[in-house]
Design a protein around this motif. Structure first.
Motif, PDB file in Angstrom:
ATOM      1  N   GLU A  10       0.812  -0.999  -0.089  1.00  0.00           N
ATOM      2  CA  GLU A  10       0.502  -0.262   0.090  1.00  0.00           C
ATOM      3  C   GLU A  10       0.853   0.913  -0.060  1.00  0.00           C
ATOM      4  OE1 GLU A  10      -2.819   0.046   3.218  1.00  0.00           O
ATOM      5  OE2 GLU A  10      -4.596  -1.620   2.040  1.00  0.00           O
ATOM      6  N   ILE A  11       0.918   2.055  -0.834  1.00  0.00           N
ATOM      7  CA  ILE A  11       1.284   3.331  -1.246  1.00  0.00           C
ATOM      8  C   ILE A  11       0.974   4.461  -2.068  1.00  0.00           C
ATOM      9  CG2 ILE A  11       2.380   2.335  -3.477  1.00  0.00           C
ATOM     10  CD1 ILE A  11       5.629   3.399  -2.568  1.00  0.00           C
ATOM     11  N   GLU A  12       1.051   5.786  -1.644  1.00  0.00           N
ATOM     12  CA  GLU A  12       0.534   6.563  -1.800  1.00  0.00           C
ATOM     13  C   GLU A  12       1.547   7.549  -3.492  1.00  0.00           C
ATOM     14  OE1 GLU A  12       2.641   6.796   0.916  1.00  0.00           O
ATOM     15  OE2 GLU A  12       2.671   8.681   1.262  1.00  0.00           O
ATOM     16  N   GLU A  13       1.539   6.541  -4.535  1.00  0.00           N
ATOM     17  CA  GLU A  13       2.394   6.700  -5.702  1.00  0.00           C
ATOM     18  C   GLU A  13       1.527   7.053  -6.399  1.00  0.00           C
ATOM     19  OE1 GLU A  13       6.394   4.850  -8.205  1.00  0.00           O
ATOM     20  OE2 GLU A  13       4.073   3.032  -7.528  1.00  0.00           O
ATOM     21  N   ASP A  14       2.106   8.063  -7.038  1.00  0.00           N
ATOM     22  CA  ASP A  14       1.255   9.062  -8.580  1.00  0.00           C
ATOM     23  C   ASP A  14       2.297   8.887  -9.573  1.00  0.00           C
ATOM     24  OD1 ASP A  14      -0.471  10.125  -9.721  1.00  0.00           O
ATOM     25  OD2 ASP A  14      -0.876  11.398  -7.940  1.00  0.00           O
ATOM     26  N   ALA A  15       1.845   8.318 -10.297  1.00  0.00           N
ATOM     27  CA  ALA A  15       3.498   8.109 -11.803  1.00  0.00           C
ATOM     28  C   ALA A  15       2.883   9.505 -12.449  1.00  0.00           C
ATOM     29  CB  ALA A  15       2.347   7.172 -12.562  1.00  0.00           C
ATOM     30  N   ALA A  16       1.122   9.887 -12.786  1.00  0.00           N
ATOM     31  CA  ALA A  16       1.536  10.929 -12.748  1.00  0.00           C
ATOM     32  C   ALA A  16       1.653  12.919 -12.548  1.00  0.00           C
ATOM     33  CB  ALA A  16      -0.403  11.986 -13.375  1.00  0.00           C
ATOM     34  N   TYR A  17       1.310  12.711 -11.213  1.00  0.00           N
ATOM     35  CA  TYR A  17       2.183  13.812 -10.622  1.00  0.00           C
ATOM     36  C   TYR A  17       3.505  13.145 -10.707  1.00  0.00           C
ATOM     37  CZ  TYR A  17       5.165  15.335  -6.810  1.00  0.00           C
ATOM     38  OH  TYR A  17       6.216  15.914  -6.090  1.00  0.00           O
ATOM     39  N   GLN A  18       4.158  12.274 -10.840  1.00  0.00           N
ATOM     40  CA  GLN A  18       5.468  11.866 -10.461  1.00  0.00           C
ATOM     41  C   GLN A  18       6.602  12.304 -12.260  1.00  0.00           C
ATOM     42  OE1 GLN A  18       8.243  11.299  -8.478  1.00  0.00           O
ATOM     43  NE2 GLN A  18       6.688  10.318  -7.211  1.00  0.00           N
ATOM     44  N   ARG A  19       5.790  12.344 -13.200  1.00  0.00           N
ATOM     45  CA  ARG A  19       5.951  12.938 -14.451  1.00  0.00           C
ATOM     46  C   ARG A  19       5.999  14.273 -15.021  1.00  0.00           C
ATOM     47  NH1 ARG A  19       2.741   8.653 -16.436  1.00  0.00           N
ATOM     48  NH2 ARG A  19       1.082   9.461 -16.327  1.00  0.00           N
ATOM     49  N   ARG A  20       4.640  15.111 -13.988  1.00  0.00           N
ATOM     50  CA  ARG A  20       4.809  16.329 -14.249  1.00  0.00           C
ATOM     51  C   ARG A  20       5.304  16.898 -13.237  1.00  0.00           C
ATOM     52  NH1 ARG A  20      -0.882  15.842 -13.146  1.00  0.00           N
ATOM     53  NH2 ARG A  20      -0.376  16.224 -10.846  1.00  0.00           N
ATOM     54  N   PHE A  21       5.814  16.146 -11.796  1.00  0.00           N
ATOM     55  CA  PHE A  21       6.972  16.834 -11.235  1.00  0.00           C
ATOM     56  C   PHE A  21       8.300  16.537 -11.970  1.00  0.00           C
ATOM     57  CE2 PHE A  21      10.272  16.567  -8.325  1.00  0.00           C
ATOM     58  CZ  PHE A  21      10.644  17.683  -7.329  1.00  0.00           C
ATOM     59  N   HIS A  22       8.700  15.692 -12.555  1.00  0.00           N
ATOM     60  CA  HIS A  22       9.788  15.570 -13.259  1.00  0.00           C
ATOM     61  C   HIS A  22      10.484  16.818 -14.479  1.00  0.00           C
ATOM     62  CE1 HIS A  22      13.210  13.420 -14.508  1.00  0.00           C
ATOM     63  NE2 HIS A  22      13.428  13.088 -15.833  1.00  0.00           N
ATOM     64  N   LYS A  23       9.465  16.862 -15.388  1.00  0.00           N
ATOM     65  CA  LYS A  23       9.284  18.169 -16.058  1.00  0.00           C
ATOM     66  C   LYS A  23       9.747  19.270 -15.403  1.00  0.00           C
ATOM     67  CE  LYS A  23       6.212  16.104 -19.545  1.00  0.00           C
ATOM     68  NZ  LYS A  23       4.435  16.262 -20.222  1.00  0.00           N
ATOM     69  N   ALA A  24       8.710  19.600 -13.925  1.00  0.00           N
ATOM     70  CA  ALA A  24       8.935  20.835 -13.573  1.00  0.00           C
ATOM     71  C   ALA A  24      10.372  20.739 -13.249  1.00  0.00           C
ATOM     72  CB  ALA A  24       7.879  20.904 -12.878  1.00  0.00           C
TER      73      ALA A  24
END
Lengths: 166, 150
Positions: A10-24
């Motif tokens: 169980e984890i609060e991983e968020d792939a979409a957020y990770q992609r956005r953060f990586h771009k930012a």
């Protein structure tokens, strides 16, 4: 925070957020690199581009200064004045500018200082054969932002402006 | 007013710069990183206090920084979205003994970092003994061993 189940964990991983953060993150790195390059070029304080110059149309008054300076940090300005006759020479600096800086020293020291409307006159005595005077101002800007001023002697005037970083 | 503005500006500037530097940059603290942190601290101190060495200035600055921190923690608690952007989220970097290479590349870590964490935290010897490796919000690596190696 959304907790998801990924496999057995169980984890609060968020792939979409990770992609956005990586771009930012990459954009931020580019901006930080740009800031360093601008600093090297002299656009954020004295840098590789050296000092700025302003000269009156008749070339009698010339000033050399840093176009970008820092709030309450020591800075220097040079004023060169040419004259056709020796003896006494008067140079004025706009009052607005002088009220925006803490003047630490003026070399050579003026013989007299006269306050007039919008200007402060500084009187110097020249050697009989001298036809040029070089004045060094050492000061600290007291406010942040655009700082404009003018310097003159006789009928010659030179305008200049500096940007004061916080 | 100036100490409050200085404090707030420096707080948010450091928050952003350290956040975009990435989790692993500050989590893997080497001796040089420690020196770098001290230099950053020294630069920050000068920008924060300027020429004002008074007790009042220090008092107001400290209160400003603490209050912003408290305020931000309350906002983060109420807004999951903001919490994600400020604190980040954990990321799975290895699943069933297989490293997720693209995620590893973006996080600027490699298999040796996972192996090191596996050795230190679980006494594991090989990557294949790992069920999950997770890069946590604070930059640390958590290792979940496969059932037979627990």
């Amino acid at each position: 925070m959304d907790i998801k189940r990924v496999g057995d964990i169980e984890i609060e991983e968020d792939a979409a957020y990770q992609r956005r953060f990586h771009k930012a993150q990459r954009v931020s790195w580019a901006l930080m690199s740009l800031a360093v390059l601008l600093a090297l070029a002299g656009l954020a304080g004295p840098g590789l581009s050296g000092t700025d110059e302003s000269e009156s149309p008749d070339r009698a008054v010339k000033t050399e200064y840093n176009g970008t300076v820092f709030h309450q940090k020591d800075s220097e300005m040079t004023i060169k004045v040419k004259t056709s006759e020796g003896g006494r020479l008067s140079v004025w600096i706009s009052r607005d500018y002088l009220e925006s800086v803490y003047m630490k020293q003026m070399l050579p020291r003026p013989e007299e200082v006269i306050a007039a409307e919008g200007k402060i006159y500084f009187g110097f005595r020249l050697d009989g054969s001298a036809r040029e005077l070089e004045i060094s101002l050492y000061f600290q800007p007291l406010r942040v932002g655009r700082l404009s001023g003018s310097i003159g002697s006789g009928k010659s005037t030179v305008e200049f402006s500096q940007f004061v970083f916080p | 007013m100036e100490p409050v503005l200085r404090g707030a500006a420096m707080y948010f500037f450091l928050l952003i710069v350290i956040r975009v530097a990435g989790k692993r940059t500050l989590a893997e603290v080497t001796t040089f990183d420690l020196v770098l942190l001290l230099i950053i601290g020294e630069s920050t101190q000068q920008a924060l206090i300027g020429n004002d060495f008074s007790f009042t200035n220090a008092f107001i600055l400290i209160i400003t920084l603490i209050l912003i921190d408290i305020g931000l923690s309350i906002i983060k608690q109420r807004s999951g979205r903001l919490d994600k952007w400020i604190e980040g989220t954990p990321v799975i970097i290895m699943k069933d003994g297989a490293p997720l290479t693209e995620t590893l590349r973006k996080a600027r870590i490699d298999e040796t970092d996972i192996l090191e964490a596996a050795r230190k935290l679980q006494g594991l010897e090989r990557l294949e003994q790992i069920k999950y490796a997770i890069l946590e919000k604070d930059g640390g690596i958590t290792i979940v061993p496969k059932d037979e190696y627990r």
